[in-house]
Design a protein around this motif. Structure first.
Motif, PDB file in Angstrom:
ATOM      1  N   SER A  70       0.807  -1.230   0.000  1.00 17.87           N
ATOM      2  CA  SER A  70       0.000   0.000   0.000  1.00 17.87           C
ATOM      3  C   SER A  70       0.838   1.278   0.000  1.00 17.87           C
ATOM      4  CB  SER A  70      -0.932   0.004   1.218  1.00 17.87           C
ATOM      5  OG  SER A  70      -1.867  -1.037   1.126  1.00 17.87           O
ATOM      6  N   LEU A  71       1.925   1.284   0.753  1.00 15.59           N
ATOM      7  CA  LEU A  71       2.733   2.498   0.799  1.00 15.59           C
ATOM      8  C   LEU A  71       3.433   2.738  -0.536  1.00 15.59           C
ATOM      9  CD1 LEU A  71       3.449   4.832   2.612  1.00 15.59           C
ATOM     10  CD2 LEU A  71       5.352   3.505   3.541  1.00 15.59           C
ATOM     11  N   ALA A  72       3.852   1.673  -1.205  1.00 14.45           N
ATOM     12  CA  ALA A  72       4.427   1.823  -2.533  1.00 14.45           C
ATOM     13  C   ALA A  72       3.383   2.338  -3.516  1.00 14.45           C
ATOM     14  CB  ALA A  72       4.995   0.487  -3.012  1.00 14.45           C
ATOM     15  N   ILE A  73       2.150   1.889  -3.377  1.00 14.23           N
ATOM     16  CA  ILE A  73       1.067   2.377  -4.225  1.00 14.23           C
ATOM     17  C   ILE A  73       0.844   3.864  -4.000  1.00 14.23           C
ATOM     18  CG2 ILE A  73      -1.434   2.231  -4.612  1.00 14.23           C
ATOM     19  CD1 ILE A  73      -1.176  -0.813  -4.197  1.00 14.23           C
ATOM     20  N   VAL A  74       0.870   4.285  -2.738  1.00 13.34           N
ATOM     21  CA  VAL A  74       0.748   5.713  -2.414  1.00 13.34           C
ATOM     22  C   VAL A  74       1.812   6.521  -3.153  1.00 13.34           C
ATOM     23  CG1 VAL A  74       1.135   7.406  -0.579  1.00 13.34           C
ATOM     24  CG2 VAL A  74      -0.422   5.496  -0.192  1.00 13.34           C
TER      25      VAL A  74
END
Length: 223
Positions: A70-74
């Motif tokens: 999720s943080l990489a997607i952000v």
């Protein structure tokens, strides 16, 4: 068009983060909901679409580019959408927001393990275990610092709804589900998160899901 593969909206906290990030980006995306742990789960995880993430959700496809976690997607969507929607413009605020998002990403194991996300339930209050209370106290400290230093006149951690709020949104739902004790200032922030249009859409969809996973329907431990 972007394609985001997510798990059940009632239970999948990381899917919520990825989905909120897509909504915040303002970019059009296709949403594919995959029921977690159903009879086809193991076979589905072996498919090409899931291979880069070892079968975990969320996973974001952008043509041949794939992003999981999720943080990489952000961060990917922050770059793709112009770099002005996710993080505060002020360097000091941005540094704190990124640090808080990273701590949420890697920390608070007791809260996660003992109070899994379940948007469709509200349990009677019980005294949390000591390690859960430590997690709650740390979250309260982070929220208070962000609001005091950079919240300004806005309702969210750094004024406007952004990446830090995306990362903490599932925690807000956990606090409600398990009636966990929070600081006096926190309910106003929690209400703002829950009433955000993106969250309202997610919660409404979670309520309409037919899947029930018994492992996420257990009442929490505690006195």
């Amino acid at each position: 068009m972007l394609k985001l593969i997510i798990g059940n909206k009632a239970y999948s906290s990381w899917s919520m983060r990825g989905w909120l990030a897509c909504k915040l980006s303002g970019l059009p995306f296709e949403e594919v909901v995959v029921p977690l742990y159903d009879q086809d789960w193991d076979k589905r995880r072996e498919g090409d679409e899931f291979a880069p993430s070892s079968g975990k959700v969320p996973i974001l496809w952008d043509g041949d580019a794939v992003v999981w976690d999720s943080l990489a997607i952000v961060e990917y969507l922050n770059e793709k959408s112009g770099g002005d929607k996710f993080w505060p413009a002020d360097p000091a605020a941005r540094a704190m927001a990124r640090s808080m998002a990273a701590e949420m990403h890697s920390g608070f194991a007791a809260l996660r393990r003992k109070h899994s996300m379940n948007i469709r339930q509200v349990y009677e209050p019980k005294t949390p275990d000591d390690d859960v209370m430590q997690d709650i106290q740390r979250i309260m400290e982070l929220w208070a610092q962000a609001r005091a230093r950079f919240g300004g006149e806005g309702e969210f951690l750094f004024g406007q709804f952004g990446a830090a709020d995306v990362m903490f949104a599932p925690v807000v739902t956990r606090f409600v589900t398990y009636s966990l004790p929070v600081a006096r200032f926190a309910p106003a922030y929690m209400t703002a998160v829950l009433q955000h249009p993106f969250m309202q859409d997610w919660i409404a969809a979670a309520q309409e899901e037919e899947w029930v996973l018994e492992q996420f329907e257990q009442t929490p431990n505690g006195a």
